[in-house]
Every structure is written in C-alpha cells, then in structure tokens.
Design a protein around this motif. Structure first.
Motif, PDB file in Angstrom:
ATOM      1  N   SER A   1     -28.355 -46.684  33.724  1.00  0.00           N
ATOM      2  CA  SER A   1     -28.584 -45.757  34.718  1.00  0.00           C
ATOM      3  C   SER A   1     -29.219 -44.438  33.696  1.00  0.00           C
ATOM      4  O   SER A   1     -30.095 -43.799  34.401  1.00  0.00           O
ATOM      5  CB  SER A   1     -27.663 -45.485  35.500  1.00  0.00           C
ATOM      6  N   ARG A   2     -28.728 -44.255  32.732  1.00  0.00           N
ATOM      7  CA  ARG A   2     -28.932 -42.866  31.806  1.00  0.00           C
ATOM      8  C   ARG A   2     -30.051 -43.173  30.894  1.00  0.00           C
ATOM      9  O   ARG A   2     -30.908 -42.468  30.811  1.00  0.00           O
ATOM     10  CB  ARG A   2     -27.403 -42.374  31.196  1.00  0.00           C
ATOM     11  N   PHE A   3     -29.947 -44.384  30.142  1.00  0.00           N
ATOM     12  CA  PHE A   3     -30.946 -44.648  28.968  1.00  0.00           C
ATOM     13  C   PHE A   3     -31.855 -45.659  29.056  1.00  0.00           C
ATOM     14  O   PHE A   3     -32.789 -45.680  28.413  1.00  0.00           O
ATOM     15  CB  PHE A   3     -30.213 -44.525  27.650  1.00  0.00           C
ATOM     16  N   GLY A   4     -31.851 -46.674  30.234  1.00  0.00           N
ATOM     17  CA  GLY A   4     -32.500 -47.545  30.745  1.00  0.00           C
ATOM     18  C   GLY A   4     -32.250 -48.768  29.654  1.00  0.00           C
ATOM     19  O   GLY A   4     -31.655 -48.848  28.707  1.00  0.00           O
ATOM     20  N   GLY A   5     -32.473 -50.198  30.197  1.00  0.00           N
ATOM     21  CA  GLY A   5     -32.383 -51.209  29.703  1.00  0.00           C
ATOM     22  C   GLY A   5     -31.021 -51.735  29.967  1.00  0.00           C
ATOM     23  O   GLY A   5     -31.137 -53.210  30.256  1.00  0.00           O
ATOM     24  N   GLY A   6     -30.068 -51.249  30.144  1.00  0.00           N
ATOM     25  CA  GLY A   6     -28.778 -51.899  30.502  1.00  0.00           C
ATOM     26  C   GLY A   6     -27.995 -52.801  29.628  1.00  0.00           C
ATOM     27  O   GLY A   6     -28.370 -52.808  28.375  1.00  0.00           O
ATOM     28  N   VAL A   7     -26.874 -53.326  29.984  1.00  0.00           N
ATOM     29  CA  VAL A   7     -26.075 -53.718  29.028  1.00  0.00           C
ATOM     30  C   VAL A   7     -25.488 -53.159  27.589  1.00  0.00           C
ATOM     31  O   VAL A   7     -25.697 -54.101  26.659  1.00  0.00           O
ATOM     32  CB  VAL A   7     -26.051 -55.388  29.185  1.00  0.00           C
ATOM     33  N   LEU A   8     -25.834 -51.982  27.617  1.00  0.00           N
ATOM     34  CA  LEU A   8     -26.057 -51.454  26.204  1.00  0.00           C
ATOM     35  C   LEU A   8     -24.568 -51.316  25.439  1.00  0.00           C
ATOM     36  O   LEU A   8     -24.716 -51.630  24.169  1.00  0.00           O
ATOM     37  CB  LEU A   8     -26.472 -49.777  26.309  1.00  0.00           C
ATOM     38  N   GLY A   9     -23.568 -51.393  26.136  1.00  0.00           N
ATOM     39  CA  GLY A   9     -22.473 -51.280  25.377  1.00  0.00           C
ATOM     40  C   GLY A   9     -22.001 -52.536  24.837  1.00  0.00           C
ATOM     41  O   GLY A   9     -21.764 -52.809  23.505  1.00  0.00           O
ATOM     42  N   SER A  10     -22.129 -53.528  25.449  1.00  0.00           N
ATOM     43  CA  SER A  10     -22.119 -55.171  24.986  1.00  0.00           C
ATOM     44  C   SER A  10     -23.434 -55.438  24.150  1.00  0.00           C
ATOM     45  O   SER A  10     -22.986 -56.098  23.235  1.00  0.00           O
ATOM     46  CB  SER A  10     -22.126 -55.954  25.960  1.00  0.00           C
TER      47      SER A  10
ATOM     48  N   HIS B   1     -24.938 -59.112  33.602  1.00  0.00           N
ATOM     49  CA  HIS B   1     -23.658 -58.659  33.215  1.00  0.00           C
ATOM     50  C   HIS B   1     -23.492 -58.692  31.917  1.00  0.00           C
ATOM     51  O   HIS B   1     -24.204 -59.529  31.042  1.00  0.00           O
ATOM     52  CB  HIS B   1     -22.548 -59.607  33.863  1.00  0.00           C
ATOM     53  N   ASP B   2     -22.441 -57.797  31.321  1.00  0.00           N
ATOM     54  CA  ASP B   2     -21.869 -57.962  29.793  1.00  0.00           C
ATOM     55  C   ASP B   2     -22.016 -59.331  29.377  1.00  0.00           C
ATOM     56  O   ASP B   2     -21.939 -59.591  28.412  1.00  0.00           O
ATOM     57  CB  ASP B   2     -20.818 -57.012  29.560  1.00  0.00           C
ATOM     58  N   ALA B   3     -21.170 -60.227  30.389  1.00  0.00           N
ATOM     59  CA  ALA B   3     -20.743 -61.761  29.945  1.00  0.00           C
ATOM     60  C   ALA B   3     -21.909 -62.358  29.406  1.00  0.00           C
ATOM     61  O   ALA B   3     -21.838 -63.137  28.671  1.00  0.00           O
ATOM     62  CB  ALA B   3     -20.397 -62.347  31.185  1.00  0.00           C
TER      63      ALA B   3
END
Length: 420
Positions: free
Chosen positions: A129-138, A359-361
């Motif tokens: 939501s902030r930087f785009g792309g998603g699943v950034l942490g994983s 999902h991060d999975a």
C-alpha cells in the motif's frame, strides 16, 4: 485436547486494530508509519511476555524465537503481516500474527519444548500500500530485493522505502542480513482469512490451500503536456488522460476468452496536476493480473506491451514498469497432509482450495516447505472496515495451526519428555 484461548485471540486482534491512521474508518497502517511503530511495540511486548527472544531484522520484520532442544537446527516459522490497505479491516494479516502469538502461548501453557526452534514472525509491507508491489517483507527475507530497489521505491509523497526505514531505525544497506534460506528455515506456516465466500457458504471451518495463483503488477505512466482548459485548442493538446483512456478501455477485454479465467484489475490511478481546468500532463495507473497459469499471465503482458507500443500519439510518452511478478506456487504436500490429519483429529470441516490472493506464503514456498490455512470471512468481504471473521472460527483455525506446529517442531512435554 489442546484449546486455544478465544478471549486472548480477541484481545490481540482488537488491540492491534487500535493502531490506525483512520479511527472509526477501518484500519490504515502503512509500513514504517507511526501506526506501524505503535503496532510493532505491542507485538514485541507480547512476544516478550511469552518468553520469546525478540529481534527485528535490518528492514523491520519482527521475530520472536523459542529455541529448540536441537542445536543449530533450522527453525519452524509461523506468522503473517501487520500492515494494511487504506481503510482495511482488522483481520487481514493480524489474524496470522495473532496465530503465532497464540501458538507460542500454548507452548508455554502446556509445557511444550520444541526440538526444532519455533519462530513467530510479523512482517511488513505485504499489501504494497505504501511502496507498491506487495509482499515486500517476505521478498526481502528471500533475497529478492536489493538496497538499490529500496532507494528507487517511493511512496506518494516521494519518500523512498530506504528513507522511511531509516526514520524507524532500520538500515536498507544491511538488507543482506535479513536473508533466510532453507538451511535455517525448516518450514513456514501462515494462517489467513479467506477473503472470499466459499468456506462460509459451505459451512466449513478451514481451507487448506493447495496453490496460490500467479500474479503480476505493472505500473504504466503516460506523460503529456499541461495547458489551460479554456485556451488550448483541441487539435494542439497532448492530453495524458485521454491517451491513458485509450489503453484503459482495452484492458478488461484482454482476459476474456482465456480458458483458465484470469482476472485483471486497474486498482490505482493518479492524474496530475489534477485540476478541473488544467489539461492533465501525467497519468499513472497500476494493472494487476492473476492466473493459475504463468503462460496466461505472460500472454496478457505481451498484449499489454503491444497495446502500449501501438498507442503512439503526438506529444505523448508511455512507459511501463514491473512492480511484482510471481509464478503460481504450490504449497507443500506434506504440510497439507498434516493439516488434513489435524482437521480430522479436531472434527473440523475442511476443503482444499486455490488462493486467488497473494500471501507471504508464496514467497517462502520458494525456499522452504510452506503451508497456508484459511478461515472463513463473513460474507466473503475483505479490504474494507466491514471485514470480519468470527473469533470462534479463528480459534478453530489456530488450533489446527498449533497441532501442525507441534508436529513440525517435534515438540515434547518438558516434564515427561514424551512425544506429543
């Protein structure tokens, strides 16, 4: 029979829901915001209460670790993300984090010692939501993101992910230290709300995910030239919005007729300078494509690329950027078998499912055995303040997760030292 504590589960969900930028209008908790900082303080506090060894990696993912009897053994990780979409719900992400906390609490209450280390994880920026792309942490955990990427990713205010991290005391340059591999992770398990209606409609308790569909997100930028709405002749305009519409109107038809029924969504559109009497000089929009077939995604991407190439107009420039690409991913067959075994042991109604949401999975599945559990969503609604999962249903899913984690960690009773 081990029982999860429904009151404790509810308390965690409702406590995390307080950390929002939009009180009374759902959960808005963007990564590295003050709401993020407040939520991470709560999560770390609760991990400490459970006797877990708490740490944050270089980019802000939170871990709580219970060491195992086996030295230098790979860890079993359970958890999810704690960021949100704007004006989202209380369960998307936090339900999985709370699952990890509750599993650790049950280990403590029932005197269980894991042979393999148990780690509870709370990840950042899954939603994008902030930087785009998603699943950034994983993706950072999996080594798919570089320091340069974090410098290039910008939020709507122009602040880079690296700069936002630094404000909370994290260091994008040290991203390499966040890397995890199959050498130090034995398995990953995530619980998530379904975000769809199937489980509720079928009166089933648990979804056992077999596959997560492939997905991609691209950003298309259209640049033109601003001018006065009243004094610039129509034939002399380089209207970025009119040019963007020529592409936008063609996109939905690109997925129709595909055998595997892919979906395409234009989810974000920014028009600049966004004045009622100013000709737009720039339009930026995202295109999200999902399919269980990677070939279908590639075919649609080629069609979009050709559409952009053919859309040449005087004074207009088009550019396309890939924000995320993930092939369809299968969950571990062994973990699916354990989940089925435990649903039957607990007399729960279950079904095998394909996840249309990312999902991060799906990132963890690239380097370790991974499982994904769904619990019912009221009316199939998600990403809105009305998002809801009954706490009794969440409790059932957590009990399945707990039984599975006991097996994956090969936990034993401390007092009797007999296998569970």
């Amino acid at each position: 029979m081990f029982k999860a504590n429904k009151h404790r589960i509810q308390t965690h969900i409702e406590s995390l829901a307080r950390f929002t930028a939009t009180p009374g209008h759902g959960t808005t908790r963007l990564s590295y915001s003050k709401e993020d900082a407040a939520a991470r303080h709560y999560i770390k506090q609760e991990m400490n209460k459970l006797g877990l060894a708490v740490r944050e990696d270089a980019v802000g993912n939170i871990y709580g670790r219970l060491d195992g009897a086996l030295k230098n053994a790979p860890a079993v990780i359970i958890g999810s993300h704690f960021d949100s979409v704007p004006n989202g719900g209380s369960f998307d992400g936090p339900a999985g984090v709370v699952t990890g906390l509750e599993v650790a609490a049950l280990f403590q209450e029932y005197g269980l010692e894991p042979q393999y280390p148990l780690e509870v994880i709370a990840m950042i920026e899954e939603e994008g939501s902030r930087f785009g792309g998603g699943v950034l942490g994983s993706r950072m955990i999996a080594g798919q993101i570089s320091p340069a990427d974090l410098t290039e990713m910008k939020d709507s205010a122009g602040l880079s992910a690296a700069e936002a991290m630094e404000k909370l005391g994290f260091n994008a340059a040290d991203i390499g230290s966040a890397l995890r591999t199959g050498n130090d992770v034995k398995a990953f398990l995530e619980l998530h709300i379904e975000q769809g209606p199937l489980l509720e409609e079928a009166a089933q308790d648990v979804g056992i995910v077999q596959m997560i569909v492939g997905m991609t997100e691209i950003r298309i930028t259209v640049k033109g030239k601003s001018g006065h709405a009243g004094t610039t002749p129509m034939e002399g305009r380089a209207d970025a919005l009119a040019a963007a519409v020529s592409i936008l109107k063609e996109l939905p038809g690109m997925v129709l007729g595909e055998a595997d029924r892919p979906v395409l969504t234009v989810g974000k559109l920014d028009v600049l300078p966004n004045g009622a009497n100013v000709i737009p000089n720039q339009v930026v929009f995202t295109v999200d494509i999902r399919s269980a077939n990677s070939g279908t995604i590639q075919r649609i991407l080629r069609k979009i690329g050709q559409l952009v190439t053919d859309a040449e107009m005087p004074g207009i420039a088009f550019s396309t950027e890939e924000l995320l690409y993930a092939d369809p991913v299968e969950m571990s067959a062994d973990i699916q078998s354990l989940l089925i075994e435990n649903c039957e042991k607990l007399s729960l109604r279950y079904r095998k499912m394909v996840s249309g949401a990312g999902h991060d999975a799906m990132i963890f599945a690239g380097f370790t055995d991974t499982g994904l559990i769904f619990v019912p969503s009221k009316d199939g609604i998600s990403h809105t303040p009305e998002e809801w999962t009954d706490y009794a249903q969440l409790q059932k899913g957590i009990e399945v997760a707990f039984e599975t984690i006991v097996q994956l960690t090969e936990a034993k009773k401390k007092s009797s030292n007999t296998e569970m």
